[in-house]
Scaffold this motif. Structure first.
Motif, mmCIF file in Angstrom:
data_model
loop_
_atom_site.group_PDB
_atom_site.id
_atom_site.type_symbol
_atom_site.label_atom_id
_atom_site.label_comp_id
_atom_site.label_asym_id
_atom_site.label_seq_id
_atom_site.Cartn_x
_atom_site.Cartn_y
_atom_site.Cartn_z
ATOM 1 N N GLY A 157 -8.918 6.953 -9.648
ATOM 2 C CA GLY A 157 -7.864 6.107 -10.215
ATOM 3 C C GLY A 157 -6.766 5.720 -9.229
ATOM 4 N N TYR A 158 -5.651 5.199 -9.682
ATOM 5 C CA TYR A 158 -4.544 4.957 -8.900
ATOM 6 C C TYR A 158 -3.256 4.735 -9.562
ATOM 7 C CZ TYR A 158 -5.750 0.103 -9.478
ATOM 8 O OH TYR A 158 -6.247 -1.145 -10.192
ATOM 9 N N ALA A 159 -2.154 4.924 -8.909
ATOM 10 C CA ALA A 159 -0.757 4.735 -9.435
ATOM 11 C C ALA A 159 -0.008 3.724 -8.596
ATOM 12 C CB ALA A 159 0.134 6.115 -9.595
ATOM 13 N N ILE A 160 0.641 2.719 -9.005
ATOM 14 C CA ILE A 160 1.616 1.993 -8.368
ATOM 15 C C ILE A 160 3.127 2.436 -9.028
ATOM 16 C CG2 ILE A 160 2.100 -0.439 -7.711
ATOM 17 C CD1 ILE A 160 -0.694 -1.109 -8.455
ATOM 18 N N ALA A 161 3.905 2.682 -8.135
ATOM 19 C CA ALA A 161 5.233 3.004 -8.462
ATOM 20 C C ALA A 161 6.375 2.671 -7.407
ATOM 21 C CB ALA A 161 5.383 4.445 -9.073
ATOM 22 N N GLY B 242 0.811 -1.155 -0.019
ATOM 23 C CA GLY B 242 -0.178 0.007 -0.129
ATOM 24 C C GLY B 242 0.976 1.314 -0.026
ATOM 25 N N GLU B 243 2.207 0.925 0.512
ATOM 26 C CA GLU B 243 3.052 2.357 0.588
ATOM 27 C C GLU B 243 3.348 2.848 -0.682
ATOM 28 O OE1 GLU B 243 3.638 4.518 3.203
ATOM 29 O OE2 GLU B 243 2.115 3.371 3.981
ATOM 30 N N ASN B 244 3.242 1.761 -1.610
ATOM 31 C CA ASN B 244 3.604 2.239 -3.099
ATOM 32 C C ASN B 244 2.327 2.531 -4.126
ATOM 33 O OD1 ASN B 244 5.959 -0.023 -2.200
ATOM 34 N ND2 ASN B 244 6.792 1.709 -3.428
ATOM 35 N N VAL B 245 1.323 2.729 -3.270
ATOM 36 C CA VAL B 245 0.034 3.019 -4.040
ATOM 37 C C VAL B 245 -0.466 4.485 -3.745
ATOM 38 C CG1 VAL B 245 -2.166 2.350 -4.591
ATOM 39 C CG2 VAL B 245 -0.801 0.695 -4.182
ATOM 40 N N LEU B 246 -0.802 5.195 -4.809
ATOM 41 C CA LEU B 246 -1.202 6.766 -4.730
ATOM 42 C C LEU B 246 -2.557 6.732 -5.239
ATOM 43 C CD1 LEU B 246 -1.183 9.646 -4.077
ATOM 44 C CD2 LEU B 246 -0.081 10.116 -6.274
ATOM 45 N N ILE B 247 -3.730 7.054 -4.541
ATOM 46 C CA ILE B 247 -5.036 7.170 -4.998
ATOM 47 C C ILE B 247 -5.197 8.492 -5.781
ATOM 48 C CG2 ILE B 247 -7.417 7.095 -4.472
ATOM 49 C CD1 ILE B 247 -5.779 4.476 -4.051
ATOM 50 N N THR B 248 -5.690 8.503 -6.952
ATOM 51 C CA THR B 248 -5.621 9.919 -7.906
ATOM 52 C C THR B 248 -7.183 10.045 -8.263
ATOM 53 O OG1 THR B 248 -5.305 8.714 -9.920
ATOM 54 C CG2 THR B 248 -3.462 9.421 -8.621
ATOM 55 N N THR B 249 -7.265 11.361 -8.564
ATOM 56 C CA THR B 249 -8.484 11.826 -9.270
ATOM 57 C C THR B 249 -8.521 11.252 -10.699
ATOM 58 O OG1 THR B 249 -8.522 13.523 -7.680
ATOM 59 C CG2 THR B 249 -10.321 13.584 -9.295
ATOM 60 N N GLY B 250 -9.044 10.187 -10.856
ATOM 61 C CA GLY B 250 -8.754 9.392 -12.364
ATOM 62 C C GLY B 250 -7.487 9.109 -12.737
ATOM 63 N N VAL B 251 -7.477 8.276 -13.449
ATOM 64 C CA VAL B 251 -6.301 7.978 -14.196
ATOM 65 C C VAL B 251 -5.662 9.176 -14.994
ATOM 66 C CG1 VAL B 251 -5.026 6.434 -15.939
ATOM 67 C CG2 VAL B 251 -6.760 5.680 -14.740
ATOM 68 N N SER B 252 -6.320 10.067 -15.413
ATOM 69 C CA SER B 252 -5.640 11.334 -16.082
ATOM 70 C C SER B 252 -4.905 12.020 -15.076
ATOM 71 C CB SER B 252 -6.933 12.021 -16.939
ATOM 72 O OG SER B 252 -7.678 11.489 -17.702
ATOM 73 N N GLU B 253 -5.598 12.408 -13.827
ATOM 74 C CA GLU B 253 -4.430 12.890 -12.947
ATOM 75 C C GLU B 253 -3.192 11.988 -12.705
ATOM 76 O OE1 GLU B 253 -3.726 14.620 -8.658
ATOM 77 O OE2 GLU B 253 -5.201 13.016 -8.959
ATOM 78 N N GLY B 254 -3.318 10.634 -12.676
ATOM 79 C CA GLY B 254 -2.360 10.031 -12.669
ATOM 80 C C GLY B 254 -1.232 10.120 -13.649
#
Length: 391
Positions: free
Chosen positions: A248-252, A95-107
């Protein structure tokens, strides 16, 4: 005394913003608004309602008064749930490598701004989603388009000539919007070889991962050597029909996710809590429900492409919910075809050149509509094409 005159547009608005075109998808969407006679195959929006359990969880959260900010990165339970969920696509993360975003477009915007320095080269295979090139440009990168004609597939040989530009970022999207192309593990390893050889970062847009019809979706981040150089983008709009909730979300890797979070906390603060609660419930849906949704899209795909192939050259999509037929034999450009089809037959599609120059000669048709509308749309399209051929 009233002042007259004012600054010219060139002084008021950023030169970079002036340089980017408006979305070709949205232009045709605006033409459809208010016209009840039009069947729209233009905008990529699922035609089913958000599952009731998801809506109920959001209603309950509002009744309980859960309307506050969350942490910048998003609800911990949701981030942990996404990390667990992504194991099905081969990615081991937390979970520390996940960021919740306002849609994939923001991600996507965050990812590009987090890794690009002015002048860094961003490779963008086309046809592609309309936002990739403008957002890379706005992040002060140098976007370079890669044509994937004639089969719309990316591979090592296609990529190799671009090594001379010393690229930093490659954007991949699969299943692809607008072509429906997706990749096997072997094909992804081929792409990964180029990325590793050139010490690049991959931004992998996997928003249609659940709508893969050719085998199971595999994330490029799961391959050897790719975890530390991949930013995975995904969300809940397409598979769960949660388009309006903008979640949306990002994993990085650690350093990149921290950089993205830093930008996110200044421009967005956090994604809406109600949408995050709905997303948490979406992750609880049984695999059988996702299988049912996927099977329904496959049924529509099979019907639509079979009918379409009788009068236009079209490849069978392997994922997402788009067909990308060629209209070259009609003698019309993509825009001419789309505009005349809309005016003469009341069917809205998107010109292929909206997705890059190599999309010219094609149109994108989203078959995420009711079967009744799909049948009527393809009949109108056939009538239109046959009339063009007879003229």
């Amino acid at each position: 005394m009233r002042r007259t005159g004012g600054l010219p547009l060139s002084r008021k608005v950023s030169e970079r913003v002036q340089a980017i075109p408006p979305s070709g998808i949205r232009r045709f969407f605006e033409l459809v608004i208010g016209r009840k006679d039009v069947i729209s195959l233009g905008v990529g929006e699922p035609d089913f309602s958000v599952p009731w359990s998801i809506r109920e969880s959001m209603i309950y959260s509002l009744e309980k008064g859960w309307t506050s900010y969350t942490s910048n990165k998003g609800l911990k339970e949701l981030r942990d749930g996404i990390a667990e969920y992504y194991k099905k696509f081969g990615v081991e993360t937390c979970g520390e490598n996940v960021l919740i975003t306002t849609g994939v477009s923001e991600g996507l915007d965050l990812a590009l701004r987090a890794v690009i320095n002015p002048g860094d080269v961003v490779l963008i295979p086309e046809p592609c989603y309309v936002a990739y090139k403008p957002l890379a440009f706005l992040a002060y990168g140098e976007p370079i388009s890669i044509s994937t004609n004639p089969d719309f597939r990316l591979n090592y040989d296609t990529l190799k000539p671009y090594s001379k530009f010393e690229p930093k970022v490659l954007i991949v999207n699969y299943p692809n919007n607008p072509t429906g192309v997706t990749y096997s593990k072997k094909e992804l390893e081929d792409i990964a070889d180029f990325v590793i050889e050139n010490d690049m970062i991959v931004i992998s847009d996997e928003i249609y991962a659940e709508l893969t019809y050719r085998g199971k979706h595999i994330s490029i981040a799961s391959l050897n050597g790719m975890e530390e150089r991949t930013i995975v983008l995904n969300g809940f709009s397409k598979a769960y029909a949660m388009t309006g909730f903008r979640i949306g979300y990002a994993i990085a890797p650690d350093d990149i996710i921290q950089a993205m979070t830093k930008i996110h906390q200044y421009c967005m603060l956090c994604a809406p809590i109600t949408s995050q609660i709905g997303a948490l419930e979406a992750l609880k849906l049984k695999e059988e429900e996702m299988d049912r949704i996927r099977a329904e899209y496959m049924r529509k795909r099979n019907f639509f492409v079979k009918k379409l192939s009788k009068f236009l050259d079209v490849r069978m999509p392997e994922g997402a919910f788009y067909a990308f037929p060629s209209v070259r034999e009609t003698g019309l450009t993509s825009e001419e075809f789309a505009e005349r089809l809309l005016i003469e037959k009341g069917v809205a599609v998107v010109p292929g050149n909206a997705f890059g120059k190599c999309g010219e000669g094609f149109v994108r048709c989203a078959y995420a509509v009711s079967m009744e509308k799909l049948k009527e749309a393809v009949e109108r399209m056939e009538e239109f094409v046959e009339k063009l051929k007879s003229d």
